[in-house]
Design a protein around this motif. Structure first.
Motif, PDB file in Angstrom:
ATOM      1  N   ALA A   1       0.857  -1.194   0.000  1.00 17.48           N
ATOM      2  CA  ALA A   1       0.000   0.000   0.000  1.00 17.48           C
ATOM      3  C   ALA A   1       0.887   1.236   0.000  1.00 17.48           C
ATOM      4  CB  ALA A   1      -0.908  -0.005   1.225  1.00 17.48           C
ATOM      5  N   ILE A   2       1.083   1.808  -1.168  1.00 17.91           N
ATOM      6  CA  ILE A   2       1.893   3.012  -1.300  1.00 17.91           C
ATOM      7  C   ILE A   2       1.182   3.994  -2.226  1.00 17.91           C
ATOM      8  CG2 ILE A   2       4.082   1.845  -0.873  1.00 17.91           C
ATOM      9  CD1 ILE A   2       4.586   1.792  -3.861  1.00 17.91           C
ATOM     10  N   LYS A   3       1.640   5.231  -2.201  1.00 19.63           N
ATOM     11  CA  LYS A   3       1.035   6.271  -3.038  1.00 19.63           C
ATOM     12  C   LYS A   3       2.136   6.985  -3.804  1.00 19.63           C
ATOM     13  CE  LYS A   3      -1.569  10.602  -2.840  1.00 19.63           C
ATOM     14  NZ  LYS A   3      -2.170  11.615  -1.920  1.00 19.63           N
ATOM     15  N   ALA A   4       2.131   6.809  -5.129  1.00 19.56           N
ATOM     16  CA  ALA A   4       3.094   7.531  -5.961  1.00 19.56           C
ATOM     17  C   ALA A   4       2.691   9.000  -6.022  1.00 19.56           C
ATOM     18  CB  ALA A   4       3.120   6.936  -7.363  1.00 19.56           C
ATOM     19  N   THR A   5       3.652   9.875  -5.846  1.00 19.54           N
ATOM     20  CA  THR A   5       3.347  11.310  -5.775  1.00 19.54           C
ATOM     21  C   THR A   5       3.920  12.117  -6.934  1.00 19.54           C
ATOM     22  OG1 THR A   5       5.281  11.690  -4.360  1.00 19.54           O
ATOM     23  CG2 THR A   5       3.152  11.251  -3.261  1.00 19.54           C
ATOM     24  N   ARG A   6       5.100  11.786  -7.382  1.00 18.19           N
ATOM     25  CA  ARG A   6       5.694  12.516  -8.497  1.00 18.19           C
ATOM     26  C   ARG A   6       6.804  11.665  -9.100  1.00 18.19           C
ATOM     27  NH1 ARG A   6      10.481  15.387  -7.395  1.00 18.19           N
ATOM     28  NH2 ARG A   6      11.192  15.230  -5.225  1.00 18.19           N
ATOM     29  N   ALA A   7       7.386  12.161 -10.175  1.00 16.05           N
ATOM     30  CA  ALA A   7       8.462  11.427 -10.844  1.00 16.05           C
ATOM     31  C   ALA A   7       9.272  12.401 -11.687  1.00 16.05           C
ATOM     32  CB  ALA A   7       7.886  10.313 -11.714  1.00 16.05           C
ATOM     33  N   TRP A   8      10.456  11.976 -12.054  1.00 19.89           N
ATOM     34  CA  TRP A   8      11.246  12.726 -13.017  1.00 19.89           C
ATOM     35  C   TRP A   8      12.023  11.732 -13.879  1.00 19.89           C
ATOM     36  CZ3 TRP A   8      13.118  12.401  -7.937  1.00 19.89           C
ATOM     37  CH2 TRP A   8      14.431  11.925  -7.780  1.00 19.89           C
ATOM     38  N   ALA A   9      12.549  12.213 -14.969  1.00 20.51           N
ATOM     39  CA  ALA A   9      13.376  11.381 -15.846  1.00 20.51           C
ATOM     40  C   ALA A   9      14.659  12.124 -16.170  1.00 20.51           C
ATOM     41  CB  ALA A   9      12.633  11.033 -17.130  1.00 20.51           C
TER      42      ALA A   9
END
Length: 389
Positions: free
Chosen positions: A303-311
């Motif tokens: 149970a996790i919540k992805a919040t943002r990302a970058w490349a």
């Protein structure tokens, strides 16, 4: 038409390290440090996961990172009181399946011979050390007791850039669009703004664009940009003892303040050069591949919540995923410091020192980087690093 003794193409951590150590080694001539993006918004340096490890398969790579570790431990003496990069010395934990155990053990033998503080443990011992870890399918793991962890890439780059301000460096904000050659030598660079800069030595520190820069001089360099996505997620549970964990699949995860970051395991041999303008994270990859692996390896991450990302882009050496350091044998005043394939930030200070020694003294003194020379590229002879993350 202006002249500089040394033109360095690329002003992020590799180019800045070379420039810094040229002055440290006593080079008194003119140095032009050319950078097209002085904010480093798309730099491999600032978009990396900013980690350092000694868990490599090749002794020379371990030596490069150990040099940088020594620099980390001596920041204030080198850069002044208060110098800090937020180094979290929490180690790497690289896990191996039964199929990968022999390679892990051989890598550990090389690491131990180089003095790296790495312990090799079986699944039961790892479970006792890290109760949150699910050890199913794990034969062994190598854990860095010291000398490994993560840090602030912006802070490290800033220390080097600030140290250059009073060292008579010509900072040039522009792109290199041409390299002039004559008589088997590089004799100058042409900038997008129209300026031609004559140069006695040209050094390629252009990161993911290094292959293109080499081509401007008529030289082949198998380095190209490869996109790598990094995802940030929140979890209910906090594991303060979590190192940078690398699953046998190649997926990694580590704490980052109150959240976690994860990525890895993108196909290496089947993907192709990235569009230099493409910095969009591959969100589908998180959902389809990464999350299931995280949940299986750390059950609390179901149970996790992805919040943002970058490349960001790796400067990926398609021959052997290893650095190219030193001069071109047929154009000896054109030097390479490229192709680190994801471990450039942690090895840049050492590689910068090596290039500076070569220029000033005509030989390597601190770390012999001959094995990283261009000759293997010309011969198509891989010097392969097995621990590419």
């Amino acid at each position: 038409m202006a002249y500089t003794d040394i033109a360095i193409i690329g002003g992020a951590i590799v180019g800045s390290s070379i420039t810094y150590f040229l002055r440290e080694e006593g080079f008194a001539g003119r140095i032009a440090l050319i950078e097209r993006d002085p904010q480093f918004a798309h730099s491999a340096t600032t978009l990396s996961c900013a980690s350092i490890r000694q868990q490599f398969s090749i002794a020379e790579n371990i030596r490069l990172s150990r040099f940088t570790l020594g620099l980390f431990r001596d920041l204030e003496a080198r850069f002044g009181a208060g110098a800090d990069i937020g180094f979290h010395e929490k180690g790497y934990l690289i896990l191996a399946s039964p199929a990968g155990e022999a390679v892990l053990r051989e890598n550990h033998r090389v690491q131990a011979a180089e003095g790296a503080d790495i312990v090799l443990e079986d699944a039961a011992a790892l479970k006792r050390r890290f109760p949150w870890l699910a050890a199913e399918g794990i034969a062994a793991g190598a854990y860095g007791l010291s000398g490994e962890g993560w840090f602030d890439a912006h802070a490290l780059l800033s220390l080097f850039r600030k140290a250059l301000r009073d060292r008579a460096i010509d900072f040039v904000q522009d792109s290199v669009v041409g390299i002039r050659t004559a008589g088997g030598k590089a004799v100058g660079v042409t900038l997008a703004g129209g300026v031609t800069l004559d140069a006695g030595i040209v050094i390629n520190a252009a990161g993911p664009q290094a292959g293109g820069i080499a081509a401007l001089a008529g030289l082949a360099l198998p380095v190209e940009p490869r996109k790598r996505s990094v995802f940030v997620f929140e979890a209910r549970d906090r594991f303060d003892d979590m190192p940078l964990l690398v699953d046998p699949s190649g997926i990694y995860v580590r704490p980052e303040g109150s959240v976690y970051i994860t990525g890895g395991a993108e196909p290496y041999e089947t993907d192709s050069a990235a569009d230099p303008a493409d910095f969009e994270p591959e969100w589908h990859y998180f959902e389809e591949v990464i999350w299931p692996v995280l949940a299986a390896r750390v059950p609390a991450f179901e149970a996790i919540k992805a919040t943002r990302a970058w490349a960001g882009h790796y400067d990926y050496n398609t021959l052997d995923q290893n650095a190219v350091i030193g001069p071109h044998p047929e154009m000896p005043n054109f030097l390479f410091c490229n192709g680190f394939s994801g471990h450039g930030l942690q090895q840049a200070p050492a590689a910068g020192r090596a290039i500076a020694e070569l220029v000033v003294h005509g030989a390597y003194r601190t770390i012999d980087c001959s094995a990283f020379g261009y000759e293997r590229i010309a011969e198509g002879r891989p010097f392969r690093e097995l621990n590419v993350i």
